[in-house]
Design an enzyme around this catalytic site. Structure first.
Site, short mmCIF file in Angstrom:
data_model
loop_
_atom_site.label_atom_id
_atom_site.label_comp_id
_atom_site.label_asym_id
_atom_site.label_seq_id
_atom_site.Cartn_x
_atom_site.Cartn_y
_atom_site.Cartn_z
N CYS A 174 0.83 -1.21 0.00
CA CYS A 174 0.00 0.00 0.00
C CYS A 174 0.87 1.26 0.00
O CYS A 174 1.50 1.54 -1.01
CB CYS A 174 -1.01 -0.06 1.15
SG CYS A 174 -2.44 0.99 0.84
N HIS B 13 -3.24 -5.22 1.55
CA HIS B 13 -2.53 -5.49 2.81
C HIS B 13 -2.54 -6.97 3.17
O HIS B 13 -3.38 -7.39 3.99
CB HIS B 13 -3.21 -4.74 3.96
CG HIS B 13 -3.05 -3.25 3.90
ND1 HIS B 13 -2.02 -2.59 4.51
CD2 HIS B 13 -3.81 -2.30 3.31
CE1 HIS B 13 -2.13 -1.29 4.31
NE2 HIS B 13 -3.22 -1.09 3.58
N GLU C 171 -0.72 -8.40 5.17
CA GLU C 171 -0.40 -8.52 6.61
C GLU C 171 -1.65 -8.39 7.48
O GLU C 171 -1.61 -8.66 8.67
CB GLU C 171 0.67 -7.49 7.01
CG GLU C 171 0.21 -6.05 7.16
CD GLU C 171 0.02 -5.31 5.83
OE1 GLU C 171 0.07 -5.94 4.76
OE2 GLU C 171 -0.21 -4.09 5.90
N1 GLN Z 1 -3.71 6.40 1.05
C1 GLN Z 1 -2.40 6.13 1.56
C2 GLN Z 1 -1.33 6.93 0.82
O1 GLN Z 1 -1.62 7.55 -0.12
C3 GLN Z 1 -2.08 4.65 1.49
C4 GLN Z 1 -3.05 3.88 2.34
C5 GLN Z 1 -2.50 2.65 2.98
O2 GLN Z 1 -1.29 2.43 3.06
N2 GLN Z 1 -3.40 1.84 3.51
O3 GLN Z 1 -0.19 6.90 1.22
#
Ligand code: GLN
Length: 180
Positions: free
Chosen positions: A79, A162, A164
């Site tokens: 992410c 994710h 994890e």
């Molecule tokens: N929206 C976050 C970003 O732009 C990422 C979200 C996440 O890691 N769950 O960094």
């Protein structure tokens, strides 16, 4: 084997729990002193990429982390961790990323889809990015609703979701097998 987990911000504890389930030793990196420990790989967790970028620079970790990845240290970004590897951030992976790509309504959702080399895996997306395009050196590993959500380039692995936060350890195992 010992894996460093970048712990400046975000969901680093869940990665540590995942690794301990797999019997893999890990340590958290908050500053240069932590970073100086021997490591076989690095995980960059989810969180908020703008905050993570600010802190990685404040802690003077930006250059050493980037240099280590370019020198071949295996890295797994989930992410915000995926965003951290793109051309606008650490710039180690040839991917173009769209942040907060699913809009407010679909910002967070769960699904199950195919991950190349593994099969069907549960996927948890939280205000997730997706990958708009990958360069020649990168290989697409998963596509959900026509959007690239996982890719690999040499020893760099990224997921927009994710792993994890699920009970499924197979993507972490996939990363561990990349470390060799
Ligand atoms: N929206 C976050 C970003 O732009 C990422 C979200 C996440 O890691 N769950 O960094």
């Amino acid at each position: 084997m010992r894996i460093a987990i970048l712990a400046l911000q975000g969901a680093f504890v869940e990665h540590q729990q995942m690794l301990s389930k797999l019997g893999i030793d890990s340590f958290l990196v908050r500053n240069l002193n932590d970073w100086s420990q021997p490591k076989d790989a690095l995980i960059i967790p989810g969180g908020e990429s703008t905050a993570m970028t600010r802190i990685i620079k404040d802690e003077e970790l930006y250059e050493p982390v980037r240099a280590a990845i370019l020198a071949g240290l295996p890295v797994f970004g989930t992410c915000a961790g995926l965003i951290m590897l793109d051309g606008d951030h650490l710039n180690t992976m040839d991917i173009k990323v769209k942040r907060n790509a699913y809009g407010r309504q679909l910002g967070s959702f769960e699904t199950t889809d195919t991950f190349e080399g593994i099969g069907e895996v549960p996927m948890t997306f939280i205000r997730a990015p997706y990958i708009e395009s990958v360069g020649e050196k990168a290989k697409i590993l998963s596509v959900v609703d026509n959007h690239i959500v996982a890719a690999r380039q040499d020893k760099q692995l990224v997921c927009a979701f994710h792993p994890e936060l699920t009970e499924d350890t197979r993507i972490h195992q996939y990363f561990i097998s990349m470390i060799g």
